[in-house]
Design an enzyme around this catalytic site. Structure first.
Site, PDB file in Angstrom:
ATOM      1  N   ASP A  46       1.959  -3.229  12.666  1.00 23.72           N
ATOM      2  CA  ASP A  46       0.494  -3.267  12.771  1.00 23.72           C
ATOM      3  C   ASP A  46       0.035  -4.647  13.207  1.00 23.72           C
ATOM      4  OD1 ASP A  46       0.079  -0.578  12.002  1.00 23.72           O
ATOM      5  OD2 ASP A  46       0.455  -1.125   9.925  1.00 23.72           O
ATOM      6  N   LYS A  95       7.443   1.894  13.658  1.00 23.77           N
ATOM      7  CA  LYS A  95       6.256   2.756  13.624  1.00 23.77           C
ATOM      8  C   LYS A  95       5.078   1.991  14.222  1.00 23.77           C
ATOM      9  CE  LYS A  95       3.693   3.296   9.834  1.00 23.77           C
ATOM     10  NZ  LYS A  95       2.346   3.077  10.353  1.00 23.77           N
ATOM     11  N   ASP A 118       2.289   6.698  14.714  1.00 22.80           N
ATOM     12  CA  ASP A 118       1.507   7.023  13.512  1.00 22.80           C
ATOM     13  C   ASP A 118       0.050   7.198  13.924  1.00 22.80           C
ATOM     14  OD1 ASP A 118       0.347   7.286  11.044  1.00 22.80           O
ATOM     15  OD2 ASP A 118       1.024   5.348  10.252  1.00 22.80           O
ATOM     16  N   LYS A 151      -1.711   9.813  12.829  1.00 21.13           N
ATOM     17  CA  LYS A 151      -2.326  10.641  11.776  1.00 21.13           C
ATOM     18  C   LYS A 151      -3.240  11.691  12.398  1.00 21.13           C
ATOM     19  CE  LYS A 151      -1.826   7.232   8.198  1.00 21.13           C
ATOM     20  NZ  LYS A 151      -1.673   6.047   9.092  1.00 21.13           N
ATOM     21  N   VAL A 175       5.496  -0.063   0.150  1.00 21.25           N
ATOM     22  CA  VAL A 175       6.370  -1.062  -0.477  1.00 21.25           C
ATOM     23  C   VAL A 175       5.870  -2.460  -0.115  1.00 21.25           C
ATOM     24  CG1 VAL A 175       8.701  -2.056  -0.393  1.00 21.25           C
ATOM     25  CG2 VAL A 175       8.403   0.425  -0.489  1.00 21.25           C
ATOM     26  N   GLY A 176       5.863  -3.360  -1.089  1.00 25.43           N
ATOM     27  CA  GLY A 176       5.466  -4.746  -0.804  1.00 25.43           C
ATOM     28  C   GLY A 176       3.986  -4.953  -1.037  1.00 25.43           C
ATOM     29  N   GLN A 222       1.305  -3.336  -0.729  1.00 24.58           N
ATOM     30  CA  GLN A 222       0.546  -2.304  -1.456  1.00 24.58           C
ATOM     31  C   GLN A 222       1.025  -2.124  -2.898  1.00 24.58           C
ATOM     32  OE1 GLN A 222      -0.531   1.389   0.667  1.00 24.58           O
ATOM     33  NE2 GLN A 222       0.315   0.485   2.535  1.00 24.58           N
ATOM     34  N   SER A 259       7.727  -0.612  -5.072  1.00 19.03           N
ATOM     35  CA  SER A 259       9.046  -1.268  -5.045  1.00 19.03           C
ATOM     36  C   SER A 259      10.018  -0.407  -4.242  1.00 19.03           C
ATOM     37  CB  SER A 259       9.551  -1.469  -6.483  1.00 19.03           C
ATOM     38  OG  SER A 259      10.788  -0.816  -6.692  1.00 19.03           O
ATOM     39  N   GLY A 309       5.602  -2.898   6.372  1.00 17.99           N
ATOM     40  CA  GLY A 309       4.859  -3.613   7.393  1.00 17.99           C
ATOM     41  C   GLY A 309       4.592  -5.057   7.037  1.00 17.99           C
TER      42      GLY A 309
HETATM   43  O1  NUP Z   1      -0.111   6.938   3.073  1.00 16.39           O
HETATM   44  C1  NUP Z   1       0.098   6.135   3.977  1.00 16.39           C
HETATM   45  N1  NUP Z   1       0.084   4.807   3.696  1.00 16.39           N
HETATM   46  C2  NUP Z   1       0.338   3.844   4.656  1.00 16.39           C
HETATM   47  O2  NUP Z   1       0.312   2.659   4.323  1.00 16.39           O
HETATM   48  C3  NUP Z   1       0.412   6.537   5.287  1.00 16.39           C
HETATM   49  C4  NUP Z   1       0.678   5.596   6.265  1.00 16.39           C
HETATM   50  N2  NUP Z   1       1.008   6.000   7.480  1.00 16.39           N
HETATM   51  N3  NUP Z   1       0.620   4.253   5.946  1.00 16.39           N
HETATM   52  C5  NUP Z   1       0.932   3.268   6.991  1.00 16.39           C
HETATM   53  O3  NUP Z   1       2.127   2.564   6.599  1.00 16.39           O
HETATM   54  C6  NUP Z   1      -0.113   2.191   7.202  1.00 16.39           C
HETATM   55  O4  NUP Z   1      -1.038   2.577   8.188  1.00 16.39           O
HETATM   56  C7  NUP Z   1       0.738   1.020   7.667  1.00 16.39           C
HETATM   57  O5  NUP Z   1       1.018   1.137   9.044  1.00 16.39           O
HETATM   58  C8  NUP Z   1       2.055   1.188   6.913  1.00 16.39           C
HETATM   59  C9  NUP Z   1       2.180   0.363   5.649  1.00 16.39           C
HETATM   60  O6  NUP Z   1       2.090  -0.986   5.963  1.00 16.39           O
HETATM   61  P1  NUP Z   1       2.160  -2.180   4.895  1.00 16.39           P
HETATM   62  O7  NUP Z   1       1.246  -1.854   3.781  1.00 16.39           O
HETATM   63  O8  NUP Z   1       3.592  -2.278   4.475  1.00 16.39           O
HETATM   64  O9  NUP Z   1       1.718  -3.352   5.702  1.00 16.39           O
END
Ligand code: NUP
Length: 231
Positions: A29, A51, A77, A79, A188-189, A191, A194, A209
């Site tokens: 991203d 992704k 992605d 969605k 993971v991380g 957000q 683990s 990400g």
């Molecule tokens: O439920 C979802 N959560 C999510 O974070 C579905 C997703 N597709 N994502 C995507 O995963 C979000 O848009 C981002 O590209 C990635 C998580 O990134 P980060 O939180 O590790 O930076």
């Protein structure tokens, strides 16, 4: 016939999309092509796929999928959440650009998701349906419907689902519904999820990400986050 189709699909899953080496997917991203390519190139050996989503595609164009696909499988992605015909057209644009995976929403219904599955199958690509998202707001509307959405993904013939690493117990529940379909898990991380808990709960791949892409030292940050499992 059914058994051999299932086996074919399994082989296709392993061969086409991901190497299942690290069981990690890099979420790219970022909004610049140069940054995206340099991160993807330098981290590619640690990830099974990259992704890309709206931030990068809207900033730099869909051609970025083709550029990254030249050295690493790409999941788009987007969605996708529209009527079947529009879903099909969106999928085809991403698939023509080289995407080997597509993320679509399940909530618009089985006909919409099936349109993605059909489009992807003619490109030997895979579709992942979103069940319950990883952010706190997903508790409002998605969590109460997640089991139904997971079942719908199975019925539509999706190759896998997206389930939240922020709530590993939900991965477990969703696994009990989707059986051997793939589960890919973001969260993971940054957000709060683990890696170990998400893998232990049954995720096949983790999507990571910002913890890596925003770090001064991406590989060191990745290694802190993940102790690479024996394969
Ligand atoms: O439920 C979802 N959560 C999510 O974070 C579905 C997703 N597709 N994502 C995507 O995963 C979000 O848009 C981002 O590209 C990635 C998580 O990134 P980060 O939180 O590790 O930076």
């Amino acid at each position: 016939l059914k058994a051999s189709r299932k086996k074919d699909k399994h082989i296709r899953a392993i061969l086409l999309l991901m190497k299942r080496k690290s069981r990690l997917i890099l979420a790219l991203d970022v909004s610049s092509r140069e940054r995206a390519l340099s991160l993807a190139r330098s981290l590619e050996s640690y990830f099974d796929a990259v992704k890309v989503g709206y931030p990068l595609i809207l900033s730099e164009g869909i051609g970025i999928i083709k550029e990254i696909s030249a050295f690493c499988p790409v999941i788009a992605d987007l969605k996708i959440a529209d009527i079947p015909n529009t879903n099909r057209m969106i999928c085809e644009a991403a698939l023509k650009a080289g995407a080997k995976g597509i993320i679509a929403h399940a909530f618009p219904g089985i006909d919409s998701l099936k349109a993605c599955v059909e489009a992807a199958s003619s490109y030997d690509a895979q579709v992942f349906a979103v069940t319950e998202m990883s952010h706190p707001g997903a508790m409002d509307f998605m969590a109460p419907l997640a089991e139904k959405l997971a079942r719908l993904a199975v019925d539509a013939g999706a190759d896998g689902v997206v389930a939240p690493a922020t709530r590993p117990e939900r991965i477990k529940l969703i696994r009990s519904i989707v059986g051997s379909k793939m589960i890919i898990s973001p969260g993971v991380g940054v957000q709060g999820g683990s890696a170990k808990d998400a893998w232990d709960a049954g995720a096949d791949y983790l999507i990571i990400g910002r913890s890596v892409t925003s770090s001064e030292n991406p590989t060191a940050s990745l290694k802190r986050l993940v102790s690479f499992p024996e394969q």
